[in-house]
Design a protein around this motif. Structure first.
Motif, mmCIF file in Angstrom:
data_model
loop_
_atom_site.group_PDB
_atom_site.id
_atom_site.type_symbol
_atom_site.label_atom_id
_atom_site.label_comp_id
_atom_site.label_asym_id
_atom_site.label_seq_id
_atom_site.Cartn_x
_atom_site.Cartn_y
_atom_site.Cartn_z
ATOM 1 N N SER A 72 -1.780 6.908 7.036
ATOM 2 C CA SER A 72 -1.304 7.017 5.696
ATOM 3 C C SER A 72 -0.330 5.772 5.347
ATOM 4 O O SER A 72 0.347 5.287 5.988
ATOM 5 N N THR A 73 -0.624 5.323 4.080
ATOM 6 C CA THR A 73 0.146 4.097 3.787
ATOM 7 C C THR A 73 0.377 3.874 2.415
ATOM 8 O O THR A 73 0.347 4.856 1.666
ATOM 9 N N GLY A 74 1.165 2.812 1.677
ATOM 10 C CA GLY A 74 1.475 2.864 0.529
ATOM 11 C C GLY A 74 0.329 2.454 -0.386
ATOM 12 O O GLY A 74 0.715 2.048 -1.542
ATOM 13 N N ALA A 75 -0.908 2.171 0.134
ATOM 14 C CA ALA A 75 -2.230 1.912 -0.425
ATOM 15 C C ALA A 75 -2.332 0.565 -0.590
ATOM 16 O O ALA A 75 -2.135 -0.403 0.073
ATOM 17 N N SER A 76 -3.009 0.073 -1.953
ATOM 18 C CA SER A 76 -3.747 -1.320 -2.113
ATOM 19 C C SER A 76 -2.971 -2.394 -1.366
ATOM 20 O O SER A 76 -3.447 -3.171 -0.671
ATOM 21 N N VAL A 77 -2.014 -2.575 -2.205
ATOM 22 C CA VAL A 77 -1.255 -4.155 -1.823
ATOM 23 C C VAL A 77 -0.792 -4.028 -0.295
ATOM 24 O O VAL A 77 -1.157 -5.077 0.316
ATOM 25 N N GLU A 78 -0.255 -3.049 0.234
ATOM 26 C CA GLU A 78 0.252 -2.774 1.435
ATOM 27 C C GLU A 78 -0.979 -3.089 2.452
ATOM 28 O O GLU A 78 -1.135 -3.753 3.610
ATOM 29 N N ASN A 79 -2.221 -2.471 2.084
ATOM 30 C CA ASN A 79 -3.109 -2.315 2.987
ATOM 31 C C ASN A 79 -4.104 -3.743 3.076
ATOM 32 O O ASN A 79 -4.530 -4.224 4.079
ATOM 33 N N VAL A 80 -3.877 -4.454 1.927
ATOM 34 C CA VAL A 80 -4.392 -5.903 2.092
ATOM 35 C C VAL A 80 -3.491 -6.788 2.984
ATOM 36 O O VAL A 80 -4.006 -7.477 3.832
ATOM 37 N N GLY A 81 -2.289 -6.389 2.921
ATOM 38 C CA GLY A 81 -1.469 -7.080 3.934
ATOM 39 C C GLY A 81 -1.692 -6.614 5.396
ATOM 40 O O GLY A 81 -1.658 -7.658 6.430
ATOM 41 N N SER A 82 -1.958 -5.349 5.673
ATOM 42 C CA SER A 82 -2.520 -4.922 6.876
ATOM 43 C C SER A 82 -3.584 -5.834 7.471
ATOM 44 O O SER A 82 -4.010 -6.076 8.612
ATOM 45 N N ASP A 178 13.452 2.171 -17.589
ATOM 46 C CA ASP A 178 14.126 2.728 -16.101
ATOM 47 C C ASP A 178 12.841 2.589 -15.132
ATOM 48 O O ASP A 178 12.332 3.681 -15.363
ATOM 49 N N GLN A 179 12.526 1.683 -14.253
ATOM 50 C CA GLN A 179 11.837 1.832 -13.506
ATOM 51 C C GLN A 179 12.047 2.632 -12.179
ATOM 52 O O GLN A 179 12.732 2.204 -11.439
ATOM 53 N N GLN A 180 11.237 3.527 -12.085
ATOM 54 C CA GLN A 180 11.389 4.302 -10.591
ATOM 55 C C GLN A 180 10.152 4.166 -9.592
ATOM 56 O O GLN A 180 8.909 3.814 -10.276
ATOM 57 N N ASN A 181 10.110 3.812 -8.287
ATOM 58 C CA ASN A 181 9.216 3.681 -7.560
ATOM 59 C C ASN A 181 9.164 4.751 -6.250
ATOM 60 O O ASN A 181 9.982 4.819 -5.444
ATOM 61 N N ALA A 182 8.135 5.694 -6.398
ATOM 62 C CA ALA A 182 7.791 6.602 -5.329
ATOM 63 C C ALA A 182 6.446 6.882 -5.224
ATOM 64 O O ALA A 182 5.572 6.680 -6.378
ATOM 65 N N ASP A 183 5.789 7.479 -4.343
ATOM 66 C CA ASP A 183 4.484 7.868 -4.144
ATOM 67 C C ASP A 183 4.123 9.063 -5.197
ATOM 68 O O ASP A 183 4.959 9.485 -5.851
ATOM 69 N N PHE A 184 2.978 9.546 -5.201
ATOM 70 C CA PHE A 184 2.518 10.431 -6.273
ATOM 71 C C PHE A 184 3.265 11.911 -6.171
ATOM 72 O O PHE A 184 3.645 12.445 -7.104
ATOM 73 N N GLY A 185 3.363 12.269 -4.767
ATOM 74 C CA GLY A 185 4.067 13.429 -4.434
ATOM 75 C C GLY A 185 5.463 13.578 -5.155
ATOM 76 O O GLY A 185 5.985 14.450 -5.862
ATOM 77 N N PHE A 200 3.044 7.131 -13.743
ATOM 78 C CA PHE A 200 1.412 6.656 -13.556
ATOM 79 C C PHE A 200 1.057 6.999 -12.261
ATOM 80 O O PHE A 200 1.548 6.750 -11.172
ATOM 81 N N VAL A 201 0.089 7.619 -12.135
ATOM 82 C CA VAL A 201 -0.793 7.977 -11.057
ATOM 83 C C VAL A 201 -2.142 7.462 -11.086
ATOM 84 O O VAL A 201 -2.875 7.691 -12.223
ATOM 85 N N VAL A 202 -2.689 6.892 -10.193
ATOM 86 C CA VAL A 202 -4.032 6.218 -10.317
ATOM 87 C C VAL A 202 -4.622 7.024 -9.019
ATOM 88 O O VAL A 202 -4.601 6.697 -7.972
ATOM 89 N N GLY A 203 -5.872 7.315 -9.387
ATOM 90 C CA GLY A 203 -6.788 7.907 -8.261
ATOM 91 C C GLY A 203 -7.841 8.857 -9.180
ATOM 92 O O GLY A 203 -7.677 9.178 -10.202
ATOM 93 N N GLY A 204 -9.048 8.746 -8.494
ATOM 94 C CA GLY A 204 -10.041 9.539 -8.887
ATOM 95 C C GLY A 204 -9.684 11.024 -9.014
ATOM 96 O O GLY A 204 -9.131 11.859 -8.530
ATOM 97 N N TRP A 205 -10.035 11.374 -10.429
ATOM 98 C CA TRP A 205 -9.750 12.665 -10.839
ATOM 99 C C TRP A 205 -10.727 13.876 -9.846
ATOM 100 O O TRP A 205 -11.733 13.398 -9.812
#
Length: 319
Positions: A72-82, A178-185, A200-205
């Motif tokens: 489990s990760t922070g998704a796209s940008v983090e995954n590219v780095g990995s 006012d920008q907040q940054n956290a995962d979907f949950g 904002f939530v990005v994912g297949g419905w």
């Protein structure tokens, strides 16, 4: 291009039946009789990447001699780095983030610093932009989000990238809200508790976190009119029109017009072509074992929206 045919079944049987000597020749980088231990980076557990990746794990583990570990990760940008660092062998990312990373453009993380080793495997399904709002927030258009408290997704995630792109299209910068940054949950909890007015939530419905939120709180999804969607597509060519069907989420009884990007599997250029081909074959020869996104994932559409060059192993399978 292969299909679920006698060729695919034959190929799968060969991959499963390879012995110690044959497997060493297949993967090149393996020693002994065991297969490759594959590191697969997914996304947050409340999104789609993580459960889908675990279904891929079941398929790969069951149809090859390789073993897949899902993180489990922070998704796209983090995954590219990995992938760039070699910490991941495969990862799920968005096609727009893949383009930015490979070309060293658009995002501060990649500006002037392209991830030259990034390679594509397959595109999977539309990643729908959900703009979830509290009914009492007075948000009826993107412009109404100025001055609001908004969760734009995990810091550095593909979700945050898309959110900021969308807001900037209507002239709203990070200084204007006012920008907040956290995962979907966490974003769902913030909406439920009144700590943010939109997320904002990005994912297949259907996205699990949004479905759970709609069951327990009064929320709405922002509908984008045709002019707004056209403006977004003009500003960013990787966006496509998308619609969330009525009834996808509890008490949201009308279809919601929005935009989407594309989810894709990526790997790194220096990873074994034989292993990439084996994993690709296992997944796409056994799509009937999936329960997630089955209406979208197919051999025929697996290169739609591919924004970077293919890995040699994937090219062998699809070409």
């Amino acid at each position: 291009m292969t299909t679920e045919s006698s060729y695919g079944v034959e190929r799968r049987d060969v991959l499963k039946g390879v012995g110690a000597a044959g497997l060493a020749g297949l993967a090149g980088c393996m020693g002994g009789s065991s297969g490759e231990q594959i590191s697969w980076h997914a996304g947050g557990q409340s999104g789609t990447y993580y459960p889908l990746s675990n279904e891929f794990k079941t398929i790969v583990d069951g149809n090859t001699d390789h073993s897949l570990t899902v993180q489990s990760t922070g998704a796209s940008v983090e995954n590219v780095g990995s992938l760039g660092s070699g910490d991941a062998d495969f990862a799920l990312i968005q096609n727009d983030v893949a383009y930015f990373a490979r070309n060293g453009t658009s995002l501060e993380t990649f500006e002037g610093n392209p991830v030259e080793s990034l390679r594509g495997v397959a595109t999977l399904y539309p990643e729908t932009i959900h703009i979830v709002v509290r009914p009492d927030a007075g948000i009826e258009s993107l412009s109404d989000m100025e001055g609001k408290s908004i969760n734009t997704g995990d810091l550095g995630s593909g979700t945050q990238v898309n959110a900021l792109q969308i807001l900037e299209t209507v002239g709203i910068t990070t200084d204007d809200f006012d920008q907040q940054n956290a995962d979907f949950g966490t974003a769902a909890d913030q909406l439920r508790d009144g700590d943010v007015e939109a997320a904002f939530v990005v994912g297949g419905w259907p996205v699990g976190a949004v479905a759970d939120l709609a069951e327990t709180a009064d929320v709405e999804l922002l509908n984008l009119d045709s002019d707004t969607r056209d403006d977004l597509k003009d500003a960013a060519s990787w966006f496509a029109d998308d619609t969330i069907p009525a009834g996808t989420y509890s008490d949201i009884d009308q279809e919601v017009n929005t935009v989407s990007v594309q989810a894709m599997i990526a790997t790194r250029a220096d990873y074994s072509a034989d292993v990439v081909e084996a994993v690709t074959a296992a997944i796409f020869d056994n799509l009937g074992e999936l329960t997630i996104k089955t209406d979208f994932i197919s051999v025929d559409t697996a290169q739609d929206g591919m924004s970077i060059e293919l890995h040699e192993g994937a090219a062998r399978y699809f070409e």
